[in-house]
Write a protein that holds these residues in place. Structure first.
Motif, PDB file in Angstrom:
ATOM      1  N   UNK B  11     -10.153   3.249   3.382  1.00 28.29           N
ATOM      2  CA  UNK B  11     -10.356   3.081   4.815  1.00 28.29           C
ATOM      3  C   UNK B  11      -9.227   3.785   5.543  1.00 28.29           C
ATOM      4  N   UNK B  12      -9.597   4.560   6.544  1.00 25.07           N
ATOM      5  CA  UNK B  12      -8.594   5.236   7.373  1.00 25.07           C
ATOM      6  C   UNK B  12      -8.817   4.801   8.809  1.00 25.07           C
ATOM      7  N   UNK B  13      -7.743   4.302   9.415  1.00 26.36           N
ATOM      8  CA  UNK B  13      -7.817   3.832  10.796  1.00 26.36           C
ATOM      9  C   UNK B  13      -6.650   4.380  11.594  1.00 26.36           C
ATOM     10  N   UNK B  14      -6.842   4.451  12.881  1.00 29.24           N
ATOM     11  CA  UNK B  14      -5.725   4.769  13.776  1.00 29.24           C
ATOM     12  C   UNK B  14      -5.038   3.480  14.174  1.00 29.24           C
ATOM     13  N   UNK B  15      -3.780   3.587  14.519  1.00 30.87           N
ATOM     14  CA  UNK B  15      -3.044   2.405  14.983  1.00 30.87           C
ATOM     15  C   UNK B  15      -3.771   1.754  16.141  1.00 30.87           C
ATOM     16  N   UNK B  16      -3.730   0.444  16.164  1.00 33.32           N
ATOM     17  CA  UNK B  16      -4.353  -0.406  17.185  1.00 33.32           C
ATOM     18  C   UNK B  16      -5.834  -0.637  16.940  1.00 33.32           C
ATOM     19  N   UNK B  39       2.089  -2.852  -0.901  1.00 36.12           N
ATOM     20  CA  UNK B  39       2.628  -1.732  -0.134  1.00 36.12           C
ATOM     21  C   UNK B  39       3.114  -0.663  -1.099  1.00 36.12           C
ATOM     22  N   UNK B  40       3.152   0.579  -0.648  1.00 35.16           N
ATOM     23  CA  UNK B  40       3.566   1.667  -1.544  1.00 35.16           C
ATOM     24  C   UNK B  40       4.889   1.374  -2.231  1.00 35.16           C
ATOM     25  N   UNK B  85       0.846  -1.252   8.009  1.00 35.15           N
ATOM     26  CA  UNK B  85      -0.193  -1.939   7.230  1.00 35.15           C
ATOM     27  C   UNK B  85      -0.784  -1.034   6.159  1.00 35.15           C
ATOM     28  N   UNK B  86      -0.372   0.208   6.129  1.00 32.93           N
ATOM     29  CA  UNK B  86      -0.828   1.122   5.086  1.00 32.93           C
ATOM     30  C   UNK B  86      -0.468   0.542   3.724  1.00 32.93           C
ATOM     31  N   UNK B  87      -1.480   0.292   2.910  1.00 34.92           N
ATOM     32  CA  UNK B  87      -1.269  -0.408   1.650  1.00 34.92           C
ATOM     33  C   UNK B  87      -2.611  -0.493   0.921  1.00 34.92           C
ATOM     34  N   UNK B  88      -2.557  -1.106  -0.261  1.00 40.97           N
ATOM     35  CA  UNK B  88      -3.791  -1.416  -0.986  1.00 40.97           C
ATOM     36  C   UNK B  88      -3.997  -2.921  -0.947  1.00 40.97           C
ATOM     37  N   UNK B  89      -5.223  -3.319  -0.689  1.00 43.37           N
ATOM     38  CA  UNK B  89      -5.546  -4.730  -0.491  1.00 43.37           C
ATOM     39  C   UNK B  89      -6.524  -5.182  -1.578  1.00 43.37           C
ATOM     40  N   UNK B 107      -9.998  -3.292  -5.192  1.00 44.08           N
ATOM     41  CA  UNK B 107      -8.993  -2.898  -4.210  1.00 44.08           C
ATOM     42  C   UNK B 107      -9.539  -1.976  -3.131  1.00 44.08           C
ATOM     43  N   UNK B 108      -8.909  -2.030  -1.975  1.00 42.12           N
ATOM     44  CA  UNK B 108      -9.211  -1.128  -0.863  1.00 42.12           C
ATOM     45  C   UNK B 108      -7.916  -0.484  -0.401  1.00 42.12           C
ATOM     46  N   UNK B 109      -7.909   0.825  -0.417  1.00 42.33           N
ATOM     47  CA  UNK B 109      -6.735   1.558   0.079  1.00 42.33           C
ATOM     48  C   UNK B 109      -6.887   1.795   1.568  1.00 42.33           C
ATOM     49  N   UNK B 110      -5.956   1.242   2.325  1.00 47.71           N
ATOM     50  CA  UNK B 110      -5.967   1.404   3.777  1.00 47.71           C
ATOM     51  C   UNK B 110      -4.873   2.374   4.185  1.00 47.71           C
ATOM     52  N   UNK B 111      -5.267   3.348   4.970  1.00 44.49           N
ATOM     53  CA  UNK B 111      -4.279   4.270   5.545  1.00 44.49           C
ATOM     54  C   UNK B 111      -4.379   4.172   7.057  1.00 44.49           C
TER      55      UNK B 111
END
Lengths: 111, 114
Positions: B11-16, B39-40, B85-89, B107-111
């Motif tokens: 998942x890639x999201x912008x801040x906010x 977290x990395x 919050x960039x991390x794997x969940x 797992x879900x990798x969030x960037x």
């Protein structure tokens, strides 16, 4: 407070060499102890768990073994490493149904 | 076989932006549910847990999750993500509760883009 120590952090070993990864827990008695392997995109795979000294259960047949010589010590071993044993290994502990608490992990590369 | 599914792998999201990560499990009995974050370069940390009671659970760092028993789901949410919050969940199920058996999702990798 409880802490978990896992070492080494990284390890590079040749094929056919032995392996010993150690994990110790402080601040709790008679924990359940676990060894997991984490692979990218595949989550966490339970390898072994132990509910007491000398009691080891294996979840997945493999080239690895585990031992629990003391209440708070858990060791992951292999007599002869294979290339496929490369990965990220995590030790964890819990009591009852509490959340798992993880160590920092060991990155094993078999060359 | 019992399983935990996390359908969003990346998942890639912008801040906010708002975040919702899906988690579904296949076990029909009583479960304890967890979300972990990695977290990395760091170890797995517990974000939140559900054992019983209020199905809306609040965790650390503004995260929350809702247990919907009828849907066998435990989705993770955050109203406004941050770059940190960039991390794997990872979603996990302990079933039956109190046993050794913890089943993890893939797992879900969030960037999060700054």
């Amino acid at each position: 407070s409880q802490t978990i120590h896992q070492w080494p952090a990284t390890l590079v070993q040749p094929v056919g060499s032995p392996l010993s990864l150690e994990c110790t827990v402080e601040g709790t008695s008679n924990p359940n102890l676990y060894w997991y392997r984490q692979a990218a995109g595949r989550g966490l795979q339970l390898l072994f768990y132990s509910v007491g000294i000398g009691q080891i259960s294996s979840e997945v047949p493999q080239n690895l073994s585990a031992s629990r010589p003391q209440d708070r010590q858990f060791i992951l071993s292999s007599k002869k490493l294979l290339l496929s044993d490369s990965g990220f290994y995590l030790c964890a502990w819990s009591t009852g149904g509490s959340p798992l608490h993880f160590g920092n992990g060991t990155r094993l590369t078999v060359t | 076989a019992q399983s935990v599914s996390q359908h969003n792998h990346h998942v890639i999201l912008s801040e906010a932006a708002s975040l919702e990560l899906g988690c579904n499990y296949s076990y029909g009995g009583t479960v304890n549910l967890f979300w972990y974050v990695q977290y990395p370069g760091q170890h797995l940390q517990l974000l939140l847990k559900y054992f019983s009671g209020d199905p809306l659970v609040k965790g650390i760092k503004g995260f929350e999750a809702e247990f919907i028993k009828s849907k066998f789901s435990f989705n993770l949410r955050k109203p406004s993500v941050q770059w940190s919050d960039t991390a794997e969940y990872f979603c996990a199920v302990n079933t039956p509760p109190g046993t050794y058996k913890y089943i993890f999702g893939t797992g879900t990798r969030l960037k999060v883009l700054a």
